[in-house]
Enzyme design. Structure first.
Site, mmCIF file in Angstrom:
data_model
loop_
_atom_site.group_PDB
_atom_site.id
_atom_site.type_symbol
_atom_site.label_atom_id
_atom_site.label_comp_id
_atom_site.label_asym_id
_atom_site.label_seq_id
_atom_site.Cartn_x
_atom_site.Cartn_y
_atom_site.Cartn_z
ATOM 1 N N ASP B 155 0.840 -0.994 0.057
ATOM 2 C CA ASP B 155 -0.079 0.147 -0.008
ATOM 3 C C ASP B 155 0.809 1.137 0.106
ATOM 4 O O ASP B 155 1.437 1.338 1.134
ATOM 5 C CB ASP B 155 -0.826 -0.029 1.267
ATOM 6 C CG ASP B 155 -1.981 -1.155 1.345
ATOM 7 O OD1 ASP B 155 -2.861 -0.822 2.045
ATOM 8 O OD2 ASP B 155 -1.816 -1.774 0.512
ATOM 9 N N LYS B 218 -6.978 3.504 -3.380
ATOM 10 C CA LYS B 218 -7.450 3.432 -1.759
ATOM 11 C C LYS B 218 -7.583 4.676 -1.335
ATOM 12 O O LYS B 218 -6.852 5.655 -1.633
ATOM 13 C CB LYS B 218 -6.360 2.797 -0.739
ATOM 14 C CG LYS B 218 -6.660 2.592 0.462
ATOM 15 C CD LYS B 218 -5.728 1.743 1.255
ATOM 16 C CE LYS B 218 -5.458 2.067 2.906
ATOM 17 N NZ LYS B 218 -4.478 1.124 3.320
ATOM 18 N N LYS B 254 -10.665 0.488 -2.171
ATOM 19 C CA LYS B 254 -10.282 0.095 -0.842
ATOM 20 C C LYS B 254 -10.540 1.272 -0.051
ATOM 21 O O LYS B 254 -9.793 2.206 -0.210
ATOM 22 C CB LYS B 254 -8.858 -0.568 -0.477
ATOM 23 C CG LYS B 254 -8.682 -0.808 0.842
ATOM 24 C CD LYS B 254 -7.490 -1.348 1.099
ATOM 25 C CE LYS B 254 -7.193 -1.480 2.622
ATOM 26 N NZ LYS B 254 -5.936 -2.086 2.865
#
Lengths: 698, 318
Positions: B155, B218, B254
């Site tokens: 991430d 995300k 996400k």
């Protein structure tokens, strides 16, 4: 317990992730219907009324078709009884101080809050609308309306001094309506001190529930009376002598028109179709659906509309998770409908959306304003300047920018053109139910011998009637249209007599063609006049006032010939000049207001001129009435077509001479002639925005 | 797909003209929450599905191998066995989607999962998480080291200053470098939407991230003042949909930060279902970054199965 029942289901739902039903129980609605033994009557004066020997009509669930209850159909006697009850209640209700009325309305709001589940369940069950819409939208807004108007009522004595409540209001509602629409009209009426008799179609019991809740408050039983009956009782209600005003609510179709700029057409259609695929339709009481149904009749209407549109070459796209049988109709998108086809002009039924492209903002305005409907519209754009321009240009009652269908009790709603001529809500909406204090009560009468077809058709012919005796120079002969005196189309005249029966003079006989010419001239002058600043308008009115004063002696002597004493005549002239000045001052003071309400974003209230006004003056006070009616119309930015007093139009023609030099052409037009005939022409002319009539009872 | 040369500049010029209508997005966000609910067995099933989307996360300064071990165990057995049995779901292999930790703890996580006999991926945050204000060289090195240690998902955080100054091409280049450093590992790009300033910037950043090769976009790090909200999510989901319409590639989504209650998670599931459809409701295309969410879901399931409300001590801690 839940465990064993869930076992087979959970696995399948785990893979499919479908939505399940989220039904709301309608047990409470059925229980309430049971208290009335499933047979609903009328609610008058705080009591249920179930007169004998009346027909009854079944009230059905629009989805399953099962009979929920039967409702009585009223007859004329019941209407009269209800109106009488309302009239007696009016005497005590209007005498209450505003604060007491306000408190009563607040108590009603609290009662609604306590029983809201019953209210929304009943409404959703009976009309088929989605419960979420009723619960989160209608019921909350109804309470807000009551609270807002309670406050208005309590300040009524100071804020609206000089106005008194009208009396008993009759309310006529169409076959499909939401109880919220009824609340928009009842709340201001009750707040201002009027009492209400509502005629509702027999298939909606919700107003009866509302009336029961209101009646059970105890202190003022007769202020809200509800009768269920057929639409044919409407004229009977209107003709009751005690009814002062009738509020008529027409049927509203729920469809929408979309205007999309061509450059984003493809992208937009794609996204819209994608979104439509996600809509869910189902039973109104299911909490997870987007749309309910509006009954089998509405479904048929939608189907017919779509078929017709298809036969005219449009493309139809339907989507959504909808139960297949009637009365559910899937959300439908109609595009490529040729603008000249009849479907493009008709009202769009629910749940159909008609989409059409446009190239420039100017074209969008032309398309949007080109229909006879003028209710509301919303403009979506990222560019504020352009959005505002469109907003100003649209001839609609309400325009939302980057939002849709936001309603608040303090913001007036209404319409233009065919969508209606009254305003509800907000401080302006209160005036609908008020009239200036100490005006005589007008008893309405429904003339039994009224024949609309023959009214005003025939024009009596005129023959020479003796020598003209009048001060010379006589006023110019002709109709004052387009800034100059013109000969009438019919080329004939009528005599005007003075108070001693002698001939005062001849004036032109105006006819249908002249009316048409006058309206055209008024329309040509309208944009220019509306665009003038308030100061300029005030200036012109003041100039006219000064001209009147210069002409005082001529006007006074003419008035004398009509039997008015010299002193009174001079006073009349002075008063006329003063009125002109007063309206001039008001013109300058009038402006747009910026209002902050509970909605996100400010509300801009624009006072726009209506357009072309037609005024038919009364016989009395030939000069004063003429001027008093001319001035307010002009001050607000309208142009006028006036039919002066039939007894003595010569005074109006005198004033016209001054108008010829001072006013732009076409601003004020005066047509003399047979009053009934001209009224008929004006009423039938569809491009006249409003008609003020002060003539005979007919 | 490879955007370079003229193709890239054409896309960049298209992106720079985009505008997002703020009031419309806010309105849609309000609607979504009110319009869809699930009850009873549907709710139970949806909650179990939501569990399989969770990236069970712990990103604190006081993480050590002991709490990492507890976390990994919870990831393998997220719901108590007897509750799953009552729903007949005990043999479906319900675990969370991944475990998310700081780069220094990746080794511990890999070891703990191996000991538990579980093949859930380990996701590592990288590139100067959460602020991203370190030199590019060290940021890239962080990614490489995490991958070496055994993280199969990374991430990353984008450089917000590039967004705020409108340097889209530079942003594209940076993310491409992250992509290369990841190698075979799965790349999730964190946009830190709370710091991007406007919905239009969020849309543009999403597009650039997808063009540069992210597998997921995300919403936030979870450490900003404003994390995952519905308006931002709608903009990102629309960007994903537009990207799919243009190129045919499905990128995942996400949301992270601020999703604490089971009810919230249901709202997020229905948001994705409404905006993108059922194909995105899979762990390969949808994750929820959360830590306390799991215990709230467990309590809801407990209530569904037994009809009673559990105390905190009734359920194993994570």
């Amino acid at each position: 317990m839940a465990a064993t029942r869930a076992a087979p289901h959970a696995c399948e739902i785990f893979t499919s992730l479908e939505y399940g039903p989220v039904p709301e129980s309608h047990a409470c609605a059925l229980a309430w219907l049971d208290t009335q033994d499933r047979c609903l009557g009328h609610y008058v004066n705080g009591k249920w009324l179930k007169p004998e020997h009346r027909n009854s009509v079944p009230c059905q669930d629009p989805i399953t078709g099962e009979n929920l209850a039967s409702c009585l159909q009223a007859q004329a006697k019941d209407v009269a009884a209800a109106v009488e009850a309302a009239r007696t209640a009016f005497k005590s209700w209007s005498a209450q101080p505003g604060v007491v009325r306000g408190q009563h309305l607040t108590r009603l709001a609290k009662v609604i809050q306590k029983h809201q589940r019953l209210l929304w369940t009943l409404e959703s069950l009976v009309t088929g609308r989605v419960v979420r819409e009723v619960r989160d939208g209608d019921v909350q807004l109804a309470q807000q309306l009551l609270h807002y108007h309670a406050i208005q009522a309590s300040t009524q004595e100071e804020a609206l001094a000089g106005w008194e409540p009208m009396g008993v209001i009759g309310l006529i509602l169409p076959p499909t309506f939401s109880f919220l629409e009824m609340m928009w009209r009842i709340c201001p009426a009750l707040a201002m001190g009027c009492t209400v008799v509502a005629l509702v179609p027999p298939t909606s019991p919700t107003p009866l529930l509302l009336a029961q809740l209101a009646g059970e408050l105890g202190s003022f039983p007769g202020i809200l009376n509800v009768i269920s009956g057929p639409a044919s009782l409407g004229p009977i209600l209107a003709s009751q002598p005690a009814i002062q005003k009738v509020a008529f609510c027409g049927a509203l179709e729920g469809g929408l028109r979309l205007l999309i700029q061509e450059s984003v057409w493809d992208e937009f259609m794609r996204r819209l179709q994608e979104r439509m695929g996600r809509l869910r339709s189902g039973q109104g009481l299911d909490g997870a659906v987007d749309m309910g149904t509006r009954g089998a009749a509405a479904c048929d209407l939608a189907q017919r509309f779509v078929h017709e549109a298809q036969s005219q070459g449009a493309q139809v796209f339907q989507a959504g998770d909808v139960p297949p049988k009637s009365p559910f109709y899937p959300p439908t998108l109609v595009s490529n409908l040729p603008p000249a086809s009849p479907c493009a002009q008709a009202e769009v039924p629910w749940p159909v959306v008609v989409a059409s492209p446009f190239r420039t903002a100017k074209e969008a305005l032309a398309v949007a304003n080109g229909t006879p409907r003028g209710g509301s519209a919303s403009v979506w754009s990222e560019r504020l300047g352009q959005a505002l321009e469109l907003g100003y240009g649209l001839q609609m009652g309400t325009v939302w920018i980057n939002a849709h269908n936001l309603r608040d009790p303090s913001v007036p709603t209404g319409g233009c053109k065919e969508s209606g001529c009254s305003w509800h809500g907000g401080p302006d909406g209160l005036y609908e139910y008020l009239r200036p204090s100490r005006t005589p009560i007008q008893v309405s009468c429904l003339s039994k011998n009224m024949n609309y077809d023959t009214f005003g058709l025939a024009v009596p012919s005129t023959l020479p009637a003796g020598p003209e005796i009048g001060p010379s120079p006589a006023p110019p002969y002709g109709l004052f249209v387009g800034g100059r005196f013109q000969a009438p189309g019919a080329r004939s005249s009528r005599p005007i007599q003075d108070s001693s029966g002698n001939l005062h003079g001849y004036v032109a006989e105006g006819g249908a063609k002249d009316i048409r010419g006058a309206v055209e001239a008024a329309h040509q002058a309208a944009p220019g006049w509306a665009g003038q600043s308030p100061g300029a308008r005030a200036g012109l009115l003041w100039a006219l006032a000064a001209a009147l004063e210069r002409r005082k002696s001529t006007l006074a002597s003419r008035l004398e010939r009509q039997g008015v004493e010299l002193k009174a005549a001079e006073a009349e002239v002075e008063l006329s000049a003063r009125r002109l000045r007063a309206w001039g001052a008001r013109a300058q003071a009038q402006g747009h207001t910026l209002q902050v309400s509970g909605l996100r974003g400010p509300v801009l209230r624009l006072r726009e001129p209506l357009g072309v006004l037609a005024v038919v003056c009364p016989d009395e006070w030939p000069l004063l009435a003429f001027v008093s009616l001319l001035a307010p119309a002009l001050a607000c930015g309208n142009t006028v077509v006036m039919v002066p007093s039939a007894a003595c139009p010569l005074l109006a023609l005198e004033v016209c001479q001054d108008m010829a030099t001072l006013f732009p052409a076409g601003l004020a037009n005066v047509v003399t002639g047979d009053r009934d005939h001209l009224t008929r022409c004006l009423a039938l002319h569809q491009d006249v925005q409003a008609l003020w009539y002060f003539g005979s009872a007919q | 797909y490879n955007f370079c040369g003229r193709g890239l500049s054409k896309y960049l010029s298209w992106i720079s003209k985009i505008q997002v209508n703020h009031p419309a997005v806010l309105r849609r966000a309000e609607q979504i929450q009110a319009r869809r609910t699930v009850k009873k067995e549907w709710q139970a099933a949806w909650l179990l599905k939501a569990v399989t989307f969770i990236d069970l996360t712990t990103l604190s300064g006081d993480d050590t191998s002991s709490n990492i071990q507890r976390l990994c165990y919870k990831a393998k057995y997220p719901i108590r066995e007897d509750l799953l049995k009552a729903l007949n779901m005990h043999d479906k292999g319900i675990t969370t989607a991944a475990v998310c930790v700081y780069p220094a703890r990746v080794c511990d996580a890999v070891r703990a999962l191996k000991a538990a006999g579980c093949n859930i991926p380990v996701a590592s945050v990288a590139t100067g998480f959460p602020a991203g204000q370190t030199h590019l060289k060290t940021r890239l090195e962080e990614i490489r080291l995490a991958v070496e240690d055994g993280a199969t998902e990374i991430d990353v955080v984008i450089n917000r200053s590039l967004v705020l100054t409108g340097q889209w091409e530079a942003l594209y280049d940076e993310i491409r470098q992250f992509r290369k450093a990841c190698g075979e590992a799965h790349l999730k790009t964190i946009l830190a939407t709370g710091e991007l300033g406007s919905l239009t910037n969020v849309y543009k950043a999403s597009m650039i991230a997808m063009m540069a090769g992210s597998d997921f976009i995300k919403t936030s790090t979870g450490k900003e003042t404003v994390n995952a909200t519905f308006p931002v999510a709608i903009v990102m989901l629309r960007a994903i949909r537009d990207f799919f319409w243009k190129t045919g590639n499905k990128i995942g989504f996400k949301p992270a930060g601020g999703i604490r209650s089971a009810k919230d998670s249901l709202a997020w599931l229905s948001l994705v279902k409404e905006e993108l459809g059922d194909e995105w409701l899979k762990p390969e295309l949808f994750r929820i970054g959360a830590s306390t969410l799991l215990s709230d879901i467990e309590r809801q399931i407990y209530h569904h199965v037994t009809g009673r409300y559990a105390a905190y001590h009734d359920l194993p801690m994570s």
